[in-house]
Design a protein around this motif. Structure first.
Motif, short mmCIF file in Angstrom:
data_model
loop_
_atom_site.label_atom_id
_atom_site.label_comp_id
_atom_site.label_asym_id
_atom_site.label_seq_id
_atom_site.Cartn_x
_atom_site.Cartn_y
_atom_site.Cartn_z
N ASP A 259 0.85 -1.19 0.00
CA ASP A 259 0.00 0.00 0.00
C ASP A 259 0.88 1.23 0.00
OD1 ASP A 259 -2.35 -1.45 0.08
OD2 ASP A 259 -2.56 -1.30 2.25
N LYS A 260 0.48 2.24 -0.77
CA LYS A 260 1.18 3.51 -0.76
C LYS A 260 0.55 4.38 0.31
CE LYS A 260 2.70 3.20 -5.44
NZ LYS A 260 3.35 3.95 -6.47
N ILE A 261 1.40 5.13 1.01
CA ILE A 261 0.91 5.97 2.10
C ILE A 261 1.39 7.41 1.90
CG2 ILE A 261 0.78 4.10 3.78
CD1 ILE A 261 3.38 5.24 5.00
N CYS A 262 0.67 8.33 2.51
CA CYS A 262 1.06 9.74 2.48
C CYS A 262 2.31 9.91 3.33
CB CYS A 262 -0.08 10.61 3.01
SG CYS A 262 0.33 12.36 3.09
N SER A 263 3.31 10.56 2.78
CA SER A 263 4.57 10.78 3.49
C SER A 263 4.42 11.78 4.64
CB SER A 263 5.64 11.28 2.52
OG SER A 263 5.88 10.31 1.52
N SER A 264 3.31 12.50 4.68
CA SER A 264 3.09 13.47 5.76
C SER A 264 2.25 12.90 6.89
CB SER A 264 2.38 14.71 5.21
OG SER A 264 3.17 15.34 4.25
N CYS A 265 1.07 12.36 6.56
CA CYS A 265 0.14 11.94 7.62
C CYS A 265 0.01 10.43 7.77
CB CYS A 265 -1.24 12.56 7.38
SG CYS A 265 -2.12 11.91 5.94
N GLY A 266 0.51 9.65 6.81
CA GLY A 266 0.50 8.20 6.93
C GLY A 266 -0.77 7.52 6.47
N VAL A 267 -1.74 8.27 5.93
CA VAL A 267 -2.98 7.67 5.46
C VAL A 267 -2.71 6.89 4.16
CG1 VAL A 267 -3.75 9.64 4.05
CG2 VAL A 267 -5.42 8.16 5.09
N ARG A 268 -3.45 5.78 3.97
CA ARG A 268 -3.31 5.01 2.73
C ARG A 268 -3.82 5.85 1.57
NH1 ARG A 268 -5.91 -0.73 3.71
NH2 ARG A 268 -6.93 0.05 1.87
N LEU A 269 -3.09 5.85 0.47
CA LEU A 269 -3.45 6.66 -0.68
C LEU A 269 -4.26 5.85 -1.67
CD1 LEU A 269 -0.10 8.59 -1.16
CD2 LEU A 269 -2.19 9.37 -0.05
N LEU A 270 -5.57 6.06 -1.60
CA LEU A 270 -6.52 5.41 -2.48
C LEU A 270 -7.40 6.49 -3.10
CD1 LEU A 270 -7.65 2.60 -0.01
CD2 LEU A 270 -6.00 2.38 -1.85
N GLY A 271 -7.82 6.31 -4.31
CA GLY A 271 -8.73 7.27 -4.92
C GLY A 271 -8.01 8.40 -5.64
N CYS B 56 -1.25 12.97 0.07
CA CYS B 56 -2.71 12.97 -0.05
C CYS B 56 -3.17 14.39 -0.39
CB CYS B 56 -3.37 12.46 1.23
SG CYS B 56 -3.32 13.57 2.65
N ALA B 57 -4.38 14.49 -0.90
CA ALA B 57 -4.93 15.79 -1.31
C ALA B 57 -5.00 16.76 -0.13
CB ALA B 57 -6.30 15.60 -1.93
N GLN B 58 -5.36 16.29 1.04
CA GLN B 58 -5.50 17.17 2.19
C GLN B 58 -4.15 17.77 2.61
OE1 GLN B 58 -7.41 15.41 5.58
NE2 GLN B 58 -7.56 17.33 6.67
N CYS B 59 -3.12 16.95 2.69
CA CYS B 59 -1.79 17.45 3.09
C CYS B 59 -1.23 18.38 2.02
CB CYS B 59 -0.84 16.29 3.35
SG CYS B 59 -1.19 15.43 4.91
N ARG B 60 -1.49 18.09 0.75
CA ARG B 60 -1.05 18.99 -0.32
C ARG B 60 -1.72 20.34 -0.19
NH1 ARG B 60 -2.75 16.37 -5.45
NH2 ARG B 60 -1.85 18.21 -6.40
N ASP B 61 -3.04 20.35 0.01
CA ASP B 61 -3.80 21.61 0.13
C ASP B 61 -3.35 22.44 1.32
OD1 ASP B 61 -5.29 21.01 -2.12
OD2 ASP B 61 -7.03 20.29 -0.99
N GLN B 62 -3.01 21.77 2.42
CA GLN B 62 -2.63 22.48 3.65
C GLN B 62 -1.14 22.77 3.75
OE1 GLN B 62 -4.23 20.31 6.97
NE2 GLN B 62 -6.32 20.48 6.24
N GLY B 63 -0.35 22.27 2.80
CA GLY B 63 1.09 22.52 2.81
C GLY B 63 1.81 21.84 3.96
N ILE B 64 1.31 20.67 4.38
CA ILE B 64 1.93 19.92 5.48
C ILE B 64 3.29 19.38 5.02
CG2 ILE B 64 1.64 17.98 7.08
CD1 ILE B 64 -0.49 20.18 7.42
#
Length: 55
Positions: free
Chosen positions: A4-16, A35-43
């Motif tokens: 599974d691929k995960i977000c390098s910032s928050c660790g959520v699985r990247l699906l969708g 993930c889209a959320q971390c990208r939008d927030q600049g995490i």
């Protein structure tokens, strides 16, 4: 077995939709997933191999 691929910032699985993947801008040796959320927030994210940090 697929990994599974995960977000390098928050660790959520990247699906969708809305996720992105790219090589580390510093070393090119690690894949960064965002993930889209971390990208939008600049995490910040950190490369597992070289420790490079980016927004």
């Amino acid at each position: 077995m697929a990994t599974d691929k995960i977000c390098s910032s928050c660790g959520v699985r990247l699906l969708g939709h809305g996720n992105t993947f790219f090589s580390c801008p510093a070393c090119g040796g690690s894949e960064i997933g965002r993930c889209a959320q971390c990208r939008d927030q600049g995490i910040a994210y950190e490369c597992e191999k070289c420790g490079f940090r980016g927004p």
